[in-house]
Scaffold this motif. Structure first.
Motif, mmCIF file in Angstrom:
data_model
loop_
_atom_site.group_PDB
_atom_site.id
_atom_site.type_symbol
_atom_site.label_atom_id
_atom_site.label_comp_id
_atom_site.label_asym_id
_atom_site.label_seq_id
_atom_site.Cartn_x
_atom_site.Cartn_y
_atom_site.Cartn_z
ATOM 1 N N LYS A 332 0.790 -0.963 -0.017
ATOM 2 C CA LYS A 332 0.297 0.034 -0.156
ATOM 3 C C LYS A 332 0.803 1.404 0.227
ATOM 4 C CE LYS A 332 -3.803 -0.188 2.632
ATOM 5 N NZ LYS A 332 -4.741 -0.297 3.780
ATOM 6 N N SER A 333 1.958 1.211 0.704
ATOM 7 C CA SER A 333 2.623 2.404 1.036
ATOM 8 C C SER A 333 3.439 2.683 -0.406
ATOM 9 C CB SER A 333 3.762 2.406 2.055
ATOM 10 O OG SER A 333 4.629 1.171 1.929
ATOM 11 N N SER A 334 3.805 1.639 -1.037
ATOM 12 C CA SER A 334 4.712 1.714 -2.250
ATOM 13 C C SER A 334 3.787 2.477 -3.314
ATOM 14 C CB SER A 334 5.131 0.567 -2.782
ATOM 15 O OG SER A 334 4.140 -0.383 -3.245
ATOM 16 N N SER A 335 2.762 2.706 -3.344
ATOM 17 C CA SER A 335 1.729 3.073 -4.351
ATOM 18 C C SER A 335 2.067 4.817 -4.390
ATOM 19 C CB SER A 335 0.235 2.962 -4.345
ATOM 20 O OG SER A 335 -0.061 3.377 -3.180
ATOM 21 N N LEU A 336 2.575 5.204 -3.359
ATOM 22 C CA LEU A 336 2.559 6.710 -3.170
ATOM 23 C C LEU A 336 3.665 7.196 -4.245
ATOM 24 C CD1 LEU A 336 3.064 7.232 0.571
ATOM 25 C CD2 LEU A 336 1.304 7.780 -0.742
ATOM 26 N N ASP A 337 4.403 6.298 -4.856
ATOM 27 C CA ASP A 337 5.598 6.748 -5.893
ATOM 28 C C ASP A 337 5.576 5.537 -6.917
ATOM 29 O OD1 ASP A 337 7.602 7.300 -7.425
ATOM 30 O OD2 ASP A 337 8.703 8.399 -5.721
ATOM 31 N N SER A 338 4.991 5.737 -8.087
ATOM 32 C CA SER A 338 4.834 4.648 -8.918
ATOM 33 C C SER A 338 6.230 4.339 -9.603
ATOM 34 C CB SER A 338 4.018 4.883 -10.091
ATOM 35 O OG SER A 338 4.238 6.139 -10.618
ATOM 36 N N ALA A 339 7.158 5.232 -9.685
ATOM 37 C CA ALA A 339 8.456 4.913 -10.517
ATOM 38 C C ALA A 339 9.537 4.576 -9.668
ATOM 39 C CB ALA A 339 8.890 6.217 -11.379
ATOM 40 N N ARG A 340 9.647 5.031 -8.493
ATOM 41 C CA ARG A 340 10.564 4.759 -7.677
ATOM 42 C C ARG A 340 10.667 3.181 -7.121
ATOM 43 N NH1 ARG A 340 11.099 8.779 -4.372
ATOM 44 N NH2 ARG A 340 12.711 9.555 -5.016
ATOM 45 N N PRO A 341 9.224 2.700 -6.728
ATOM 46 C CA PRO A 341 9.240 0.980 -6.512
ATOM 47 C C PRO A 341 9.810 0.264 -7.635
ATOM 48 C CG PRO A 341 7.416 2.281 -5.722
ATOM 49 C CD PRO A 341 8.249 3.324 -6.454
ATOM 50 N N ASN A 342 9.557 0.572 -8.705
ATOM 51 C CA ASN A 342 9.939 0.010 -9.844
ATOM 52 C C ASN A 342 11.380 -0.080 -10.092
ATOM 53 O OD1 ASN A 342 7.248 -0.710 -10.837
ATOM 54 N ND2 ASN A 342 7.073 1.063 -12.184
ATOM 55 N N LEU A 343 11.858 1.044 -9.806
ATOM 56 C CA LEU A 343 13.475 1.136 -10.042
ATOM 57 C C LEU A 343 14.189 0.120 -8.929
ATOM 58 C CD1 LEU A 343 16.083 2.288 -11.194
ATOM 59 C CD2 LEU A 343 15.816 4.096 -9.504
ATOM 60 N N ALA A 344 13.332 0.307 -7.497
ATOM 61 C CA ALA A 344 14.013 -0.381 -6.519
ATOM 62 C C ALA A 344 13.759 -1.903 -6.853
ATOM 63 C CB ALA A 344 13.048 -0.279 -5.028
ATOM 64 N N ALA A 345 12.878 -2.385 -7.595
ATOM 65 C CA ALA A 345 12.379 -3.836 -8.043
ATOM 66 C C ALA A 345 13.813 -4.159 -8.733
ATOM 67 C CB ALA A 345 11.171 -3.880 -8.408
#
Length: 855
Positions: A332-345
């Motif tokens: 839920k918290s990761s939806s605050l920033d869509s691009a950064r979680p993708n980069l982290a993944a």
């Protein structure tokens, strides 16, 4: 001792000795000679196996002054006077005043025949007084050896070597600077203990020349007794620029299998060595050895280990996050920033599947993932393919080739960086990486050029390739070059020429620093001193001239920042206590206005202390104090310093400290602590750290969550088969290329938000330089895997112990290949084979034992 308390036998002994003292003062020469001879025999018999003060010495204490007076008045033959001096020398063992060194004084006046017959305690006291004499002479300005006492020193050393007291013999030789004589005093039974003690002592000798002499003596002893693999370890530790000692080791043997083992050791160290005709005459053998030195076997061996353990199946980032264990709150918290979680993944996927050549994210659906990221972060996504194909440039090039022709400059930049990562440490006969990256890195856009620059720096780290020097020097000398490119060109030069002390490159980087010293608002300007320091990594005093030039050229606050960075890198891994104290004093000074100079000082404490066990423990305590009393710039650097001290070694005390700091009110401290949790757990799959990070992922968002994800990827680095620890070979050797990669990333993390989180996330890929399988893979002489039983346990420090003590404790027996944790060692559990290297790490070639017979 009162006369009433004495036994009848003791009364007779006392009376006999007093009678001898009386007769020694007689005018009759025959009485004097007889008395002196009797005293010599009585004392010699009493002191030869002394466990407590002998009665002879106790009874003669009262007559010490009388015998000294008698000695001064003696008119007898020179021989009799020498015999009396021998007696006084032994009596001075218990009667001499503090600092008078009378035992040595009378010894030198004595016969000097069979000095060691007077017993072990006498010999130890004599050695102590010789050391005192040498220190007094040094204090008075005389640095010449005490030549008149050389015979006594040799007698003492021979005595100690004969009686399993090598440490005492070596201490005396080190103190008197007679170490070169050791080569003629050791034999096949004690040279290993002597060499082990010398190599351990070298860490504590402050002067560079003495350090070299100590290791040089150990090298000569190993060569004398043809322990060539051990000699090679010392040659790598000395690291002479022309590799003279390394070549000599190769030339000393015709055994091809042994030379292959040497090649594996060189490859693990990360040294770029060209196998020439003098090292190997046969052309086929030369090519085979060059392949091993160029690390072409590493990927294959890594996959053998992975298949044996059963971890070849790719893992996805979701397998690492384990969101189901925290009730889905992290998602839920990761939806605050869509691009950064993708980069982290992408980073998590790259770290976890590093070197496996397969994954569930990039190789499966690369395009759909690429376009979910913003323009800048596409470069990191494509470059992750290079990390997945680490040590396998052939497959890596095939996978990345399709992106070279993309219209998106960020994708091309990531491709060039990925090619560099896949090529790191592996050199093929056809040098595709240099040709490809050089061709595309001259593109019109800055991001493409940066990708190529960093790709070349990673691909050829430690190679000292002259073509790259020319390539980057053109960039640095061009006044139109953008500042970002200048910084990354400098970093790449530092990585390629790490530890080379190249003055021409140093001049170029200093010139860049001088011309851009006003651009302090750019966080990456602090990477320029790091690039300069990499040239002198571990070279100690050799940095002084450059440091002086920097001090004259630059102004505050950059001057102090650069000076501390140079000091910390030049003494990295040396354990130099004086430099640690210097950096601690710097941390106690007030911050220069507008500067952040304490950061490199704190990191420097960890860098200097990291390779020496006791020093590392003391550094951890010092860093705890800095946390309590330091300002914000110090507190932000302390977590990173702790991460460096315990890299891939999750010590409970440090985990507790970093866990506490991960909730700090200062966001920079919190981010640094989170990343450091990943560093100390890198490649360990540590359950406790994984649990802490999962808990943090449910509480953090934005940049903090990004750091948590990166840390999670590091903890599961290579699915638990890789390490970032630059120390290896029983922690004797410190790989300069691996350390250079860690240093660069840690200094970038001092400005975590602007560099790592926002603008240059791909700098994390420089950690590839420190990645190595933490494996023991045994192979036969044809380099085919060989499964043998080995005992794996905690390493025990056996320096200074007599005999052949066990080097591990609490061991368990496994079949190879095995994974070695931090602080663990292995030894063969069978006599069927003989290892060709003294330390069982990495690739170990086994030879059948000709003396072994099956029951």
């Amino acid at each position: 001792m009162k006369g009433d308390d004495l036994s009848e036998e003791d009364r007779e002994l006392k009376a006999r000795l007093e009678d001898c003292v009386e007769r020694a003062q007689s005018r009759d020469p025959r009485l004097r000679i007889g008395a002196i001879d009797t005293l010599r025999k009585e004392i010699c018999a009493a002191t030869s196996s002394m466990t407590s003060a002998p009665k002879q010495l106790k009874f003669l204490r009262a007559h010490y002054g009388t015998l000294k007076t008698c000695f001064e008045r003696m008119q007898d033959s020179e021989q009799q006077k020498k015999h009396m001096a021998d007696i006084l020398s032994v009596l001075a063992l218990t009667m001499s005043g503090e600092g008078e060194r009378e035992s040595l004084k009378y010894c030198m006046m004595g016969s000097l025949v069979d000095v060691c017959s007077w017993g072990h305690e006498y010999v130890r006291n004599l050695a102590f007084e010789i050391g005192k004499e040498w220190k007094v002479r040094q204090f008075n300005g005389s640095s010449t050896p005490i030549e008149s006492k050389i015979n006594v020193v040799l007698e003492i050393v021979k005595f100690h070597m004969k009686h399993n007291a090598e440490t005492e013999a070596l201490d005396l030789l080190l103190e008197e600077e007679y170490l070169t004589m050791l080569l003629h005093l050791v034999d096949s039974t004690n040279y290993k203990r002597a060499c082990l003690y010398l190599t351990s002592c070298s860490k504590y000798i402050p002067f560079y020349t003495h350090h070299e002499a100590t290791l040089g003596t150990a090298y000569d002893m190993y060569m004398k007794f043809r322990d060539l693999a051990s000699a090679l370890r010392i040659a790598l530790l000395v690291d002479d620029h022309k590799n003279v000692k390394i070549k000599t080791v190769f030339e000393e043997t015709k055994d091809f299998s042994l030379k292959q083992q040497f090649a594996f050791m060189i490859a693990r160290y990360g040294l770029s060595v060209e196998i020439d005709d003098e090292m190997v005459a046969d052309e086929n053998e030369k090519n085979a050895l060059q392949e091993v030195v160029c690390n072409t076997k590493l990927s294959e061996g890594y996959h053998i280990l992975a298949r044996d353990i059963g971890v070849m199946e790719p893992k996805s980032p979701e397998d690492i996050y384990k969101v189901h264990l925290i009730g889905g709150r992290g998602a839920k918290s990761s939806s605050l920033d869509s691009a950064r979680p993708n980069l982290a993944a992408i980073f998590v996927n790259a770290f976890v599947n590093a070197g496996y050549c397969q994954d569930k994210l990039m190789t499966a659906l690369p395009d759909s993932l690429l376009f979910k990221n913003n323009e800048l972060w596409k470069a990191s996504a494509v470059a992750s393919l290079g990390m997945i194909h680490l040590w396998d440039p052939d497959l890596g090039f095939a996978e990345l080739d399709k992106y070279l022709h993309s219209n998106d400059t960020n994708v091309v930049a990531g491709t060039l960086l990925g090619i560099g990562i896949a090529s790191y440490g592996v050199k093929k006969e056809y040098d595709h990486a240099h040709a490809l990256i050089s061709e595309y890195s001259t593109g019109a856009t800055s991001i493409t050029r940066i990708g190529g620059i960093l790709g070349l720096g990673i691909a050829y780290a430690g190679s000292r390739k002259d073509e790259l020097k020319s390539h980057f020097s053109i960039t640095l000398s061009n006044s139109q070059t953008p500042f970002e490119e200048l910084v990354f060109s400098s970093i790449s030069l530092g990585l390629v020429f790490v530890g080379s002390c190249n003055e021409e490159i140093a001049e170029s980087i200093i010139s860049v620093l001088k011309n851009h010293s006003k651009e302090l608002t750019e966080p990456i300007i602090h990477l320029l001193p790091v690039a300069l320091g990499l040239l002198y990594l571990g070279k100690q005093e050799m940095v002084d001239a450059t440091a002086a030039k920097v001090s004259e050229t630059l102004e505050e606050p950059l001057k102090k920042y650069c000076g501390l960075t140079l000091t910390s890198l030049a003494y990295a891994g040396t354990g130099n206590v004086l430099k640690v104290q210097e950096l601690l004093r710097s941390c106690s000074n007030k911050l220069v206005k507008g500067g952040s100079d304490q950061g490199p000082a704190v990191l420097g404490i960890a860098l200097i202390a990291m390779a020496e066990g006791l020093g590392a423990e003391m550094a951890v305590r010092s860093l705890e104090h800095l946390l309590q009393y330091g300002d914000c710039s110090i507190r932000r650097a302390v977590p990173l310093a702790l991460g460096m001290l315990c890299i891939s070694n999750p010590k409970a005390v440090v985990v507790d400290t970093l866990s506490r700091l991960s909730h700090d009110a200062d966001g920079a401290v919190s981010m640094a602590a989170i990343i450091s949790l990943g560093l100390i757990g890198a490649g360990t799959n540590n359950a406790r750290i994984a649990g802490l990070l999962r808990k943090l992922s449910s509480q953090q968002y934005g940049g903090y969550l990004y750091c948590v994800r990166i840390a999670q990827g590091l903890v599961h680095l290579g699915k638990g088969l890789l390490t970032l620890d630059p120390c290896h070979s029983d922690r004797l050797l410190l790989s300069p290329v691996a350390l250079a990669g860690l240093v660069t990333v840690l200094h970038a993390c001092l400005a975590m938000q602007p560099i790592i989180v926002e603008k240059y996330p791909y700098m994390l890929y420089i950690l590839a330089l420190a990645m190595q399988p933490r494996m023991l893979l045994t192979v036969d002489e044809d380099l085919k895997p060989l499964h043998v039983p080995v005992r794996v346990g905690q390493a025990v420090d056996v320096v200074g112990q007599a005999g052949s003590p066990r080097t591990i404790t609490g061991f368990q027996t496994y079949n190879t290949p095995v994974v070695l944790a931090a602080g663990e060692q292995a030894e063969l559990a069978t006599e069927k084979y003989i290892p060709l290297t003294p330390v069982l790490e990495g690739f170990v070639i086994l030879r059948k034992n000709p003396e072994h017979h099956e029951d």
